[in-house]
Structure formats: structure tokens, C-alpha cells
Motif scaffolding. Structure first.
Motif, PDB file in Angstrom:
ATOM      1  N   ILE A   1      21.747  60.413  55.546  1.00 32.75           N
ATOM      2  CA  ILE A   1      21.625  59.776  56.865  1.00 32.75           C
ATOM      3  C   ILE A   1      21.068  58.362  56.714  1.00 32.75           C
ATOM      4  O   ILE A   1      21.530  57.427  57.366  1.00 32.75           O
ATOM      5  CB  ILE A   1      20.766  60.661  57.802  1.00 32.75           C
ATOM      6  N   ARG A   2      20.106  58.190  55.793  1.00 31.87           N
ATOM      7  CA  ARG A   2      19.565  56.843  55.540  1.00 31.87           C
ATOM      8  C   ARG A   2      20.659  55.924  55.014  1.00 31.87           C
ATOM      9  O   ARG A   2      20.770  54.766  55.404  1.00 31.87           O
ATOM     10  CB  ARG A   2      18.413  56.912  54.538  1.00 31.87           C
ATOM     11  N   ARG A   3      21.480  56.442  54.120  1.00 27.68           N
ATOM     12  CA  ARG A   3      22.558  55.626  53.536  1.00 27.68           C
ATOM     13  C   ARG A   3      23.593  55.272  54.609  1.00 27.68           C
ATOM     14  O   ARG A   3      24.044  54.132  54.700  1.00 27.68           O
ATOM     15  CB  ARG A   3      23.237  56.385  52.385  1.00 27.68           C
ATOM     16  N   ILE A   4      23.944  56.250  55.433  1.00 28.31           N
ATOM     17  CA  ILE A   4      24.936  55.986  56.484  1.00 28.31           C
ATOM     18  C   ILE A   4      24.395  54.917  57.439  1.00 28.31           C
ATOM     19  O   ILE A   4      25.105  53.968  57.786  1.00 28.31           O
ATOM     20  CB  ILE A   4      25.264  57.280  57.265  1.00 28.31           C
ATOM     21  N   LEU A   5      23.125  55.062  57.815  1.00 24.52           N
ATOM     22  CA  LEU A   5      22.546  54.079  58.734  1.00 24.52           C
ATOM     23  C   LEU A   5      22.556  52.687  58.102  1.00 24.52           C
ATOM     24  O   LEU A   5      22.941  51.705  58.753  1.00 24.52           O
ATOM     25  CB  LEU A   5      21.116  54.492  59.114  1.00 24.52           C
ATOM     26  N   ALA A   6      22.165  52.609  56.815  1.00 22.69           N
ATOM     27  CA  ALA A   6      22.145  51.302  56.133  1.00 22.69           C
ATOM     28  C   ALA A   6      23.536  50.683  56.135  1.00 22.69           C
ATOM     29  O   ALA A   6      23.702  49.479  56.378  1.00 22.69           O
ATOM     30  CB  ALA A   6      21.635  51.466  54.709  1.00 22.69           C
ATOM     31  N   ILE A   7      24.550  51.504  55.892  1.00 27.03           N
ATOM     32  CA  ILE A   7      25.923  50.992  55.845  1.00 27.03           C
ATOM     33  C   ILE A   7      26.390  50.594  57.250  1.00 27.03           C
ATOM     34  O   ILE A   7      27.025  49.562  57.438  1.00 27.03           O
ATOM     35  CB  ILE A   7      26.845  52.030  55.177  1.00 27.03           C
ATOM     36  N   LEU A   8      26.028  51.416  58.245  1.00 24.19           N
ATOM     37  CA  LEU A   8      26.453  51.099  59.621  1.00 24.19           C
ATOM     38  C   LEU A   8      25.879  49.768  60.097  1.00 24.19           C
ATOM     39  O   LEU A   8      26.514  49.058  60.871  1.00 24.19           O
ATOM     40  CB  LEU A   8      26.037  52.219  60.583  1.00 24.19           C
ATOM     41  N   VAL A   9      24.659  49.445  59.651  1.00 27.76           N
ATOM     42  CA  VAL A   9      24.043  48.186  60.112  1.00 27.76           C
ATOM     43  C   VAL A   9      24.251  47.058  59.103  1.00 27.76           C
ATOM     44  O   VAL A   9      23.549  46.053  59.139  1.00 27.76           O
ATOM     45  CB  VAL A   9      22.538  48.347  60.419  1.00 27.76           C
ATOM     46  N   ASP A  10      25.224  47.222  58.215  1.00 25.21           N
ATOM     47  CA  ASP A  10      25.527  46.187  57.220  1.00 25.21           C
ATOM     48  C   ASP A  10      24.309  45.861  56.360  1.00 25.21           C
ATOM     49  O   ASP A  10      24.072  44.687  56.028  1.00 25.21           O
ATOM     50  CB  ASP A  10      26.019  44.905  57.911  1.00 25.21           C
ATOM     51  N   HIS A  11      23.523  46.855  56.045  1.00 25.82           N
ATOM     52  CA  HIS A  11      22.339  46.676  55.190  1.00 25.82           C
ATOM     53  C   HIS A  11      21.394  45.620  55.769  1.00 25.82           C
ATOM     54  O   HIS A  11      20.745  44.891  55.026  1.00 25.82           O
ATOM     55  CB  HIS A  11      22.755  46.283  53.764  1.00 25.82           C
TER      56      HIS A  11
END
Lengths: 304, 166
Positions: A63-73
Motif C-alpha cells: 500500500i505504501r508503494r502504491i501510494l508513492a507511485i500514485l503521487v509520483d513519489h
């Protein structure tokens, strides 16, 4: 396939791309909740996401990785959104974020330990505005300042977008105050949804500041603003109406609850709107389930 | 013929010396460029709140010596599959002039890049910038001295060989 479906990384992307077109065309939400299978929600059912026949489960790190990717890191650019519990993606798609609140000096400053993501698809539907317009004119409502009231997922924002486009295409100078970037759904430096040729968008502005700035500097015929919140928003709407600007806005609520909601009651009593339009989910999102004509000749003929 | 042979030997020795010293000189240039690049990222992230891939692309244009690594990172991020730390790690493998300690410094920064509010990003980037500058300063003192020594020794060896052969 819609590009928004490719927003999550692998293996979820593969699992989503393997879904049949029947499901994909009706998909409204993807919900990631920590340690349980990823769920897909269509307009009529919920389905477990599977990959090669096995339910896909999201762990905390996923979930942390998905969130990071969704917000363009770039979480640093989304702290305010995160504090309010959502992230808006290019195209106006909204991600609800569930986590643990971090408090500082008596205020929530952000969220941490994210345990849930709800990716919700923003649809652009043409035609709802025309139907609503005809409905209101039939009822003898000639003015163009309306409050649209509906429960969540009943199509408020979609209706607002279509109304913006309709008025703009009719030559009205419309300013959209788009605090959450959901109405216009812009990408970086580009327009998102078609909002017509005469529409300006104040993206990321707070509603109260945006409304007042629009009236002061952009000379609008109409201001469109989604989901009015605190008193300051209502004050700004009333000021805009007193300045002769038409306002279309939305509120969470339903006709059954009516004036039990303090904000709707205040707007109703201020007599600055020409109609209150109630939307519902049945037979589908955006269905008009009730209209209150202007006060004081309002509901049941009772002056308020 | 002897003269041409002597020139060739001497030329080869100078070339070899430079080739062996090149990674040492490149490390200094890379570290100084990384320190400047981090300084470039601070306003982009803290003040302009530019999305990280865009900020890295802008930095790639500003610091050509880092463009290969930075462009590789942005390309990996564009595939929307991996995190920033992994993208940095994979891209830095291609840069052989850096030492493990240098990679560790940049890797630590990458693991935290983009994961917190601007104030924390600012503190983290400023600290990393100071550390990289310190390492670059040490490298300028030691590595360049070593590079000059390697060049001189090999060139002189070439010269000695020529004298012996003549």
C-alpha cells in the motif's frame, strides 16, 4: 482500457488488465485494504481481484508503494490532500486514503501507517445537465443559481462538470473553484475534462478564497464550486450572489434529511438560490429525485 | 625509427596514466555535481513542490555529467513499478567511478526522497548536500593527488623505458 486502471503497479495492474471488458466498463472503484483481498466495485456488485485464480492481497508495504507511485513519489506536494484524507490523480480520479492521523498542536497534520486506498474513477457524462435544465424550466424555475444535494456516489461532481460545460458552451463565463482538482481533472499544465471554451479553473484554491478571488478578478457570470464546507464557504457564496454572480454548488445530504442539515438550512434561509436539486443513485447516479423551488414559496408553500 | 618508437612508447605511457587516473578525477567531478544537484533539488521540492520525476529531469539538463543516471531514474519511475530508492540503486550501479560510501550516501537520500513533508525533505536534502560536499572536498584533496601521482608515475615509467631502450 481506461488508463486509470493502469495506475497501480504490478501485480495489481496485470490482474486488472486480465478482467473481462464487461467488468472493466462498469468498474467504479478499486479498494486496497491491508491484509485482505483487493476488492473491485462496479455499479451493482463487488468482486475480489484475482491473479491467475488466486485472490490478490495487499500488504502494508504494498500500500505504501502504491501510494508513492500514485503521487509520483512526491508526497511533499500532497501533504494537505493527505491531511484531508484523499489524493486527486490526473484526470480527476480520487484516491481516498485511510491511515492513522498525526496530530500536532491540536490539529491533524497528516496521515501515517496507511491501511487503505480507495481509487475511484471520475466519469465524464454528457447530457445530465440538459435533462436537469429542462426539468427545472418545466417547473418554472428560471434562475440559474442552484444547490445540488446528494449522498456520496450519487453523481454530484459529474453533474457539476456537465453543467459547467453546458453553460460555458452557451457563452457564459464560468469560473470553477476546484479545490480538490476533481471537477477539471487537469494533468500537469494541461486541461483535463472538457469544461467548455469559456471556463477558467482555480485549481487547489480553498473554496472561500477561490470564490472571492474569482468574483474580484475573473469577472465571471457564474461560479461553480463543489461540496461546500465550513461557514467561510457559505459566506463566500452569499457574497458572490450579492455581487450578482450566479453560483452552482453542491452539498452532501438527501431530501429526507432536508433542512436538518445546518448548511442547507442556512443557504435556504438566505434566499439566494433559485432551486435546491436532490440527486439520488436510483435508477442510476445523477437521477433527479427532488427539486425545491425558490424560497420563500418553497417546500409545502411554507415561507422560511 | 627509434625516435618514432620512443614517441609511441611515451605517448602510450601518458595515455595509460590518464586512463588509470580518469576514474579518480571523475569521482571528484561526480561528487561535486551531486552536491550541486542536491542544492538544485531543494528549491524545486521545497519551494516549487515540483513532482520528483520532473525535478530530476530538470536536474539532468542542468548537470550533464549526471544526465545518464538521472534520466535512467526518471525512466524507471515513469514505468510506475518501483520506488525511488530502487531506481537510484539500479541507476548508480552503472557509475563505476563512485565508491560504496558515495553510493551509500546517495542511496540513503533516495530512500527518503519524496516521502515526507517539505520541511523534512528540506532538512534531509541539506544534510545530504553537506555530507556530499564534505566527501567531494576530501576526494578533491586525496583523489586528485592520487590521480596526478598515477599519471606522473606511469609517464615517468614510459620515459625511463625509452631511455633504457635508446
Amino acid at each position: 482500457m481506461e488508463p486509470w486502471l493502469f495506475l497501480p503497479p504490478t501485480p495489481w495492474r496485470e490482474a486488472i488488465s486480465a478482467l473481462g471488458t464487461g467488468v472493466l466498463s462498469r468498474l467504479e472503484e478499486i479498494r486496497f485494504r491491508v491484509d485482505v483481498p483487493v476488492m473491485l466495485y462496479t455499479d451493482r456488485e463487488s468482486i475480489q481481484l484475482t491473479h491467475e485464480g488466486v485472490p490478490v492481497i495487499a500488504r502494508g508495504q504494498d500500500i505504501r508503494r502504491i501510494l508513492a507511485i500514485l503521487v509520483d513519489h512526491s508526497l511533499y506536494a500532497r501533504v494537505e490532500e493527505l491531511r484531508q484524507g484523499y489524493i486527486t490523480l490526473p484526470g480527476g480520479h480520487r484516491v481516498g486514503v485511510a491511515g492513522r492521523a498525526v496530530w500536532q498542536d491540536g490539529h491533524i497534520v497528516t496521515q501515517t501507517d496507511i491501511t487503505g486506498l480507495n481509487i475511484r474513477y471520475a466519469r465524464d457524462v454528457n447530457g445530465g445537465a440538459k435533462v436537469l435544465m429542462e426539468n427545472l424550466r418545466r417547473r418554472g424555475i428560471a434562475g440559474n443559481s442552484w444547490v445540488i444535494v446528494a449522498p456520496p456516489r450519487a453523481g454530484k461532481t459529474t453533474m457539476l462538470r456537465d453543467l459547467t460545460r453546458w453553460f460555458s458552451q452557451a457563452g457564459w463565463r464560468v469560473v470553477v473553484v476546484d479545490e480538490r482538482s476533481e471537477i477539471a481533472g487537469p494533468g500537469t499544465g494541461h486541461r483535463g475534462f472538457d469544461l467548455g471554451p469559456h471556463t477558467d479553473v482555480l485549481e487547489g484554491w480553498s473554496k472561500s478564497e477561490g470564490i472571492l478571488t474569482a468574483v474580484r478578478t475573473l469577472g465571471p457570470d457564474m461560479v461553480v464550486v463543489d461540496e461546500l464546507g465550513p461557514e467561510a464557504d457559505l459566506d463566500a457564496v452569499i457574497k458572490a450572489r450579492h455581487a450578482g454572480v450566479e453560483v452552482i454548488t453542491t452539498l452532501h445530504g438527501s431530501e429526507q434529511n432536508g433542512l436538518a442539515g445546518a448548511r442547507l438550512k442556512r443557504l435556504w434561509q438566505s434566499q439566494i438560490f433559485d432551486a435546491v436539486v436532490f440527486l439520488g443513485r436510483s435508477p442510476g447516479p445523477g437521477a433527479v429525485v427532488g427539486v425545491w423551488p425558490p424560497a420563500p414559496w418553497g417546500r409545502d408553500g411554507i415561507a422560511l | 625509427m627509434k625516435g618514432i618508437g620512443a614517441l609511441l612508447v611515451l605517448g602510450s605511457a601518458v595515455w595509460l596514466g590518464r586512463a588509470l587516473a580518469k576514474p579518480l578525477r571523475r569521482r571528484v567531478m561526480l561528487l561535486e555535481a551531486w552536491a550541486n544537484c542536491i542544492g538544485f533539488l531543494i528549491p524545486a521540492i521545497v519551494w516549487q513542490q515540483t513532482p520528483l520525476p520532473t525535478a530530476l529531469s530538470d536536474a539532468a539538463r542542468a548537470y550533464p555529467i549526471l544526465s545518464k543516471v538521472l534520466n535512467s531514474i526518471t525512466q524507471q519511475l515513469a514505468e510506475r513499478l518501483i520506488d525511488v530508492g530502487t531506481a537510484f540503486e539500479r541507476a548508480l550501479v552503472e557509475e563505476s567511478a563512485l565508491r560504496p560510501r558515495d553510493r551509500q550516501l546517495l542511496g540513503d537520500m533516495a530512500a527518503k526522497l519524496g516521502t515526507s513533508a517539505t520541511s523534512y525533505q528540506s532538512d534531509m536534502l541539506r544534510t545530504t548536500e553537506a555530507l556530499v560536499r564534505q566527501v567531494a572536498k576530501e576526494a578533491r584533496g586525496e583523489d586528485l593527488k592520487q590521480a596526478r601521482l598515477v599519471e606522473s608515475l606511469i609517464s615517468l615509467s614510459g620515459l625511463a623505458l625509452v631511455i633504457l631502450l635508446l
